[in-house]
Every structure is written in C-alpha cells, then in structure tokens.
Design a protein around this motif. Structure first.
Motif, PDB file in Angstrom:
ATOM      1  N   VAL A 291      23.659  22.310  14.425  1.00 38.86           N
ATOM      2  CA  VAL A 291      24.010  22.840  13.107  1.00 38.86           C
ATOM      3  C   VAL A 291      22.724  23.136  12.349  1.00 38.86           C
ATOM      4  CG1 VAL A 291      26.224  21.656  13.049  1.00 38.86           C
ATOM      5  CG2 VAL A 291      24.236  20.557  12.024  1.00 38.86           C
ATOM      6  N   GLU A 292      22.736  24.248  11.620  1.00 41.80           N
ATOM      7  CA  GLU A 292      21.547  24.730  10.927  1.00 41.80           C
ATOM      8  C   GLU A 292      21.943  25.274   9.564  1.00 41.80           C
ATOM      9  OE1 GLU A 292      18.337  26.091   9.310  1.00 41.80           O
ATOM     10  OE2 GLU A 292      18.191  24.932  11.169  1.00 41.80           O
ATOM     11  N   ARG A 293      21.241  24.835   8.524  1.00 46.25           N
ATOM     12  CA  ARG A 293      21.604  25.219   7.164  1.00 46.25           C
ATOM     13  C   ARG A 293      21.305  26.679   6.863  1.00 46.25           C
ATOM     14  NH1 ARG A 293      18.362  21.759   2.992  1.00 46.25           N
ATOM     15  NH2 ARG A 293      19.091  23.364   1.559  1.00 46.25           N
ATOM     16  N   ASP A 294      20.343  27.292   7.532  1.00 43.36           N
ATOM     17  CA  ASP A 294      19.962  28.674   7.254  1.00 43.36           C
ATOM     18  C   ASP A 294      20.797  29.657   8.061  1.00 43.36           C
ATOM     19  OD1 ASP A 294      18.033  27.813   5.496  1.00 43.36           O
ATOM     20  OD2 ASP A 294      16.388  27.963   6.936  1.00 43.36           O
ATOM     21  N   ALA A 295      20.719  30.923   7.663  1.00 47.28           N
ATOM     22  CA  ALA A 295      21.453  31.960   8.369  1.00 47.28           C
ATOM     23  C   ALA A 295      20.838  32.255   9.733  1.00 47.28           C
ATOM     24  CB  ALA A 295      21.492  33.240   7.525  1.00 47.28           C
ATOM     25  N   VAL A 296      19.511  32.047   9.834  1.00 47.19           N
ATOM     26  CA  VAL A 296      18.784  32.258  11.086  1.00 47.19           C
ATOM     27  C   VAL A 296      17.849  31.072  11.283  1.00 47.19           C
ATOM     28  CG1 VAL A 296      17.167  33.723  12.340  1.00 47.19           C
ATOM     29  CG2 VAL A 296      18.875  34.766  10.844  1.00 47.19           C
TER      30      VAL A 296
ATOM     31  N   ALA B 162      26.267  11.103  20.388  1.00 44.82           N
ATOM     32  CA  ALA B 162      24.895  10.812  19.959  1.00 44.82           C
ATOM     33  C   ALA B 162      24.490  11.856  18.931  1.00 44.82           C
ATOM     34  CB  ALA B 162      23.929  10.823  21.134  1.00 44.82           C
ATOM     35  N   LEU B 163      23.687  11.425  17.958  1.00 47.20           N
ATOM     36  CA  LEU B 163      23.246  12.317  16.886  1.00 47.20           C
ATOM     37  C   LEU B 163      21.732  12.374  16.879  1.00 47.20           C
ATOM     38  CD1 LEU B 163      23.988  14.021  14.357  1.00 47.20           C
ATOM     39  CD2 LEU B 163      23.755  11.913  13.019  1.00 47.20           C
ATOM     40  N   ILE B 164      21.187  13.590  16.816  1.00 44.87           N
ATOM     41  CA  ILE B 164      19.745  13.795  16.708  1.00 44.87           C
ATOM     42  C   ILE B 164      19.444  14.427  15.361  1.00 44.87           C
ATOM     43  CG2 ILE B 164      17.718  14.958  17.648  1.00 44.87           C
ATOM     44  CD1 ILE B 164      19.060  14.976  20.369  1.00 44.87           C
ATOM     45  N   LEU B 165      18.630  13.746  14.568  1.00 43.56           N
ATOM     46  CA  LEU B 165      18.163  14.314  13.302  1.00 43.56           C
ATOM     47  C   LEU B 165      16.869  15.071  13.576  1.00 43.56           C
ATOM     48  CD1 LEU B 165      18.796  11.352  10.821  1.00 43.56           C
ATOM     49  CD2 LEU B 165      20.246  13.359  11.261  1.00 43.56           C
ATOM     50  N   ALA B 166      16.963  16.382  13.532  1.00 41.89           N
ATOM     51  CA  ALA B 166      15.806  17.247  13.730  1.00 41.89           C
ATOM     52  C   ALA B 166      15.676  18.163  12.514  1.00 41.89           C
ATOM     53  CB  ALA B 166      15.984  18.080  14.997  1.00 41.89           C
ATOM     54  N   CYS B 167      16.131  17.644  11.377  1.00 40.65           N
ATOM     55  CA  CYS B 167      16.344  18.526  10.227  1.00 40.65           C
ATOM     56  C   CYS B 167      15.084  18.846   9.439  1.00 40.65           C
ATOM     57  CB  CYS B 167      17.422  17.962   9.317  1.00 40.65           C
ATOM     58  SG  CYS B 167      17.438  16.171   9.163  1.00 40.65           S
TER      59      CYS B 167
ATOM     60  N   LEU C  97      25.034  16.005  19.154  1.00 38.05           N
ATOM     61  CA  LEU C  97      25.054  16.836  17.953  1.00 38.05           C
ATOM     62  C   LEU C  97      23.657  16.801  17.339  1.00 38.05           C
ATOM     63  CD1 LEU C  97      26.607  18.508  15.843  1.00 38.05           C
ATOM     64  CD2 LEU C  97      27.306  16.348  14.781  1.00 38.05           C
ATOM     65  N   ILE C  98      23.126  17.978  17.034  1.00 43.08           N
ATOM     66  CA  ILE C  98      21.759  18.084  16.532  1.00 43.08           C
ATOM     67  C   ILE C  98      21.779  18.730  15.156  1.00 43.08           C
ATOM     68  CG2 ILE C  98      19.461  19.064  16.939  1.00 43.08           C
ATOM     69  CD1 ILE C  98      20.239  19.151  19.953  1.00 43.08           C
ATOM     70  N   VAL C  99      21.159  18.070  14.197  1.00 40.14           N
ATOM     71  CA  VAL C  99      21.052  18.611  12.838  1.00 40.14           C
ATOM     72  C   VAL C  99      19.668  19.233  12.689  1.00 40.14           C
ATOM     73  CG1 VAL C  99      21.164  18.120  10.377  1.00 40.14           C
ATOM     74  CG2 VAL C  99      22.621  16.843  11.961  1.00 40.14           C
ATOM     75  N   GLY C 100      19.635  20.567  12.647  1.00 39.30           N
ATOM     76  CA  GLY C 100      18.372  21.281  12.479  1.00 39.30           C
ATOM     77  C   GLY C 100      18.023  22.125  13.676  1.00 39.30           C
ATOM     78  N   ALA C 101      17.692  23.394  13.432  1.00 40.69           N
ATOM     79  CA  ALA C 101      17.375  24.315  14.519  1.00 40.69           C
ATOM     80  C   ALA C 101      15.954  24.858  14.393  1.00 40.69           C
ATOM     81  CB  ALA C 101      18.377  25.467  14.564  1.00 40.69           C
ATOM     82  N   GLY C 102      15.019  23.970  14.042  1.00 39.26           N
ATOM     83  CA  GLY C 102      13.615  24.303  14.169  1.00 39.26           C
ATOM     84  C   GLY C 102      13.188  24.058  15.609  1.00 39.26           C
ATOM     85  N   ALA C 103      11.881  24.001  15.845  1.00 36.94           N
ATOM     86  CA  ALA C 103      11.404  23.776  17.214  1.00 36.94           C
ATOM     87  C   ALA C 103      11.942  22.477  17.780  1.00 36.94           C
ATOM     88  CB  ALA C 103       9.874  23.770  17.237  1.00 36.94           C
ATOM     89  N   ALA C 104      11.966  21.408  16.970  1.00 41.81           N
ATOM     90  CA  ALA C 104      12.434  20.116  17.467  1.00 41.81           C
ATOM     91  C   ALA C 104      13.888  20.187  17.907  1.00 41.81           C
ATOM     92  CB  ALA C 104      12.257  19.047  16.389  1.00 41.81           C
TER      93      ALA C 104
END
Length: 473
Positions: A44-49, A198-203, A19-26
C-alpha cells in the motif's frame, strides 16, 4: 491519524501473507524478496505513483566486494565497509546490524541486476567522504527516480499489487503485539481493511513532521525540508503505541549543497574533487570534506543561511554524470567566469576576499601550510579557469532514527524481545548513522532501505515458506 487498535472482532475485506506499508525502495525490494520466497504480497502506498525519499536522492547504493567493483578493478570488502560505517558514526550503531548489512548488500545488488534487470555500475571518478574505496553503485542516469521506476517495473512484472493513494491510518494488534492487519482510506472516502500474516513498515521517517523534528532535531527545526512530503513519522507513532523501542532519534542526514533558489541537489563531487565553500563575505568557514550531512547545519549557520561552492570546469565535467547537475546547469544555477574577479562580481561577494581565499586554497594544494579548519588539500588538483560557482543552502534530507531492529529486520521492544510479526526497513527503522548528522556515511539511507528491504521481505515470508514445506511433506 495514527492508531493502534485491538484486533479482536475486526473483519478484513482482503488478506495478504505479507503486507507492506510504503512503496519506496525499501518497500519495493521487500515486495520482490517476499514474493520470490513464496508469499502473497500486497503493497500500500499513499501517493498516486511510488516515489518516496528514494526518488529525491541520487539513487546511489554503497556496497563492498561486488562483481561491479571487481570489473572496475576496485579492491574492497564488507569488513572494510563496516569499519568505515562504525568510524564515521563513532561506534554508535549496532555492530551486528552493520555487519549484516555490509555482508548482504553486495549479493542483493547482484540479485537485483541478475533477476530484475537493474544495470548497476560503480561511480569510479571520485570518492565520497568517509569511504575507503569507491563503492557507490548506481543506474545509468544516477537518479533516485530511475531507481524507483526500475524497482516498480520489477514489482509489476511479478504481478504484485501496489494499492496507490491508500493512506494507512490504523494498525490492529492483539495484546501480545501480533499484527492482524491495517486500515486505511482511499480517494472517495470510506475505510478499507487488509489482514496479513506479517507486516512490514517501509513507510517513512519523520522529517516532514515539524513537531517531531523540533523535538528530536531542534537545530534543523526551521531548515529546508528536502525529503518527501509523506515522511510524517507514521512508523514512529505506531511503534510508540506498540511499545517498540525508538533509537537514535536525533540522527539524520542533512546536505550542505542544495542549489538556491532552484532546489536542486548539487553533487558533493564539487567539493571532494578540490572545490571549496565560501560565505557571503567570500571566506571559507569549515572543513568541507568531512561530510555533506553535517555541512547542512554549518551552511545554515552562515549569514543568510547560504554559501557558494567554488569549483572549475574539470569538476563540473565529473558532476555532469548526475542528471541533477545537468538540470542545475540548464536552469542557470551554475555561474561561470574566466577569473576570480569576474566570479566575485557575478556572485556579488567581495573580490579581494574571494581572491585571497582562492589563493590560500591553491597554496594548501601545493603543500604550503596547514589548513586552519583541518582539511587536507594536498592531493587535490589546482582549480583552473573557467571557474564555476553555485549558491547553496543546507537542508534536512531524511531522519536516521527509528524503530530498533535486529539482524532479521524484526522490530524490537526495549527489553530486546521482538514483536511477533512486525518488520521495519527504510526510514521506519533506525539507520546505521548513530545519533548525529556527522555519523552519516554517504549512502547510508539507501543501504538500509535496499538491504533491510530484502532482509525484511525474506524473513516476513519465512512462516509462509515453512507452512508450504509442511503441507508438501
């Protein structure tokens, strides 16, 4: 709300291997790596895009020893790259992590090109401060938005779900720090819970949290925030609650070249190719070539917190490869004149002062005298008419401090022990710039986002891969 709650008795509506928190490049690179390693991945990503800080950058990633450099006739090596990072940050970063990143980033870019169609090439017509070779890799438009769009397309092509408008609020962990999953909210109300192995913080970093900025980077507490609004320190706050170690929290990337009032990033090629900066009195005030990050505070210390970058049409031609610069031109941010007198009049600064400054710089370029600020102008071409200028201010782009990690992107406690299944990359993890703005080497942000993203994704998927091998045997 950033909470860590006990995992005992918590039921999850959905499950993921990684599970990955954040959909930036990382986060997107981590998703690709984990998926290719055989894991079921959810982002999961907090923004609409998906966008993040990546979309606001120039999208340039430094890497050494790549085939793209070889095709351009550039000699370079990971060892030289690592030495440049350590020199800029005066030895503060974790040397093992720096070595791992500089060795790995080249293969990562080639993987993204070969497996996911990202057409990287090297910026070959100017050098960034602190780099011993030309090693900035980018996509054709030279924008972060292009990079994030291509990564998102690659993730979607692998049918990896990205749950947008999902605001992660809570982590669930047991007494040993093992993460069982997260909870978050989406439009329409209600809480959703997703479990994971496993959890990845990429936020994010924390540059958008004024309280944390005031605590850790007080000199920029009132500076223009030029990063993503979602950088509110979620990873820092969760990490503190989990007992993780926070490192180099005062480290950050500033930028002394944001067009004002247009709010457009102006390429540092305007300086590195022979331009210079003056304040409202028409006088230089620093060695501009030392680095654009530390120049942010220097510009902000000038009257009205602004400066003018002076360059010429030749330099504008180099900067024009960047879409941001083309937008600045289209919006009228770039002022032009046939002589310094006309330029001074257009800028509203003293003509005699600007003329004297320009003459001093011209003499330094001819090898006459030594710059009182320590800049070496000797290899820079003389400026020629028509002359150009852009009004700029300093800004905070993103923070470089964060969760301490090891070479596998695992989050560490103060005693050096790793939390069982927690990984960090991008702004969530400590960068390789040390504790000061001056430690930031151009491209450090996307270096750690992309390379740590790949490492975190692959390492987070390792238990899944081992399980599959065990079952197959």
């Amino acid at each position: 709300m950033n909470r860590v709650l006990p995992a005992a008795g918590v039921a999850f509506e959905a499950e993921a291997d990684v599970l990955i928190v954040g959909a930036g490049a990382a986060g997107l690179v981590a998703a690709l790596a984990a998926s290719e390693a055989g894991a079921e991945v959810v982002v999961v990503e907090r923004d609409a895009v998906p966008s993040g800080s990546t979309a606001l950058s120039a999208g340039l990633i430094p890497a050494a020893g790549t085939r793209f450099q070889r095709e351009a006739g550039i000699a370079d090596s990971p060892e030289l790259f690592a030495a440049d990072i350590m020199a800029k940050a005066e030895g503060e970063p974790d040397a093992a992590v720096v070595a791992r990143l500089t060795e790995r980033i080249g293969p990562v870019l080639e993987w993204l090109a070969d497996s996911h169609g990202l057409p990287f090439d090297v910026v070959t017509n100017f050098s960034y401060p602190g780099h011993s070779a030309r090693r900035m890799h980018g996509l054709p438009k030279r924008t972060g938005s292009e990079l994030i769009d291509r990564l998102r397309e690659a993730v979607e092509a692998r049918d990896i779900p990205i749950l947008t408008e999902f605001r992660a609020t809570t982590l669930f962990a047991d007494a040993a720090g093992h993460l069982a999953g997260i909870a978050g909210t989406r439009p329409g109300g209600g809480e959703e819970r997703i479990g994971c192995k496993a959890l990845i913080l990429a936020c994010n970093g924390y540059g958008g949290h004024r309280g944390l900025v005031a605590r850790h980077i007080p000199q920029l507490a009132e500076a223009l925030w030029f990063g993503h609004s979602g950088n509110e320190g979620d990873a820092v706050l969760w990490g503190e609650a989990l007992g993780a170690e926070l490192v180099h929290m005062s480290g950050h990337q500033g930028h002394g070249s944001v067009a004002q009032p247009h709010g457009i990033l102006i390429s540092w090629a305007t300086v590195m190719e022979g331009g210079f900066q003056v304040n409202t009195a028409g006088q230089r005030f620093s060695d501009e070539s030392h680095g654009y990050s530390e120049q942010a505070a220097t510009v902000l210390a000038q009257p009205e917190g602004k400066a003018w970058t002076i360059f010429d049409e030749r330099i504008a031609g180099i900067a024009r490869q960047f879409e941001d610069f083309r937008q600045a031109e289209a919006q009228g941010a770039i002022v032009r004149a046939q002589d310094m007198a006309g330029l001074a009049a257009a800028l509203g600064i003293p003509e005699t002062s600007l003329a004297a400054t320009a003459a001093e710089v011209a003499a330094l370029k001819r090898g006459e005298g030594i710059d009182r600020f320590g800049r070496d102008f000797r290899n820079a071409p003389a400026l020629e008419a028509p002359f150009c200028a852009v009004r700029v201010t300093g800004a905070l782009f993103h923070t470089q401090g964060g969760l301490r990690i090891d070479t596998q992107a695992r989050v560490l406690r103060p005693d050096g022990a790793a939390l069982p299944n927690l990984f960090a990359c991008g702004g969530a993890a400590v960068g390789v710039s040390g504790s000061r703005a001056s430690g930031y080497l151009s491209g450090n942000g996307l270096l750690t986002a992309v390379c740590l993203g790949e490492i975190a994704g692959r390492e987070a998927a390792r238990p899944v891969r081992l399980d599959a091998q065990y079952i197959a045997s």
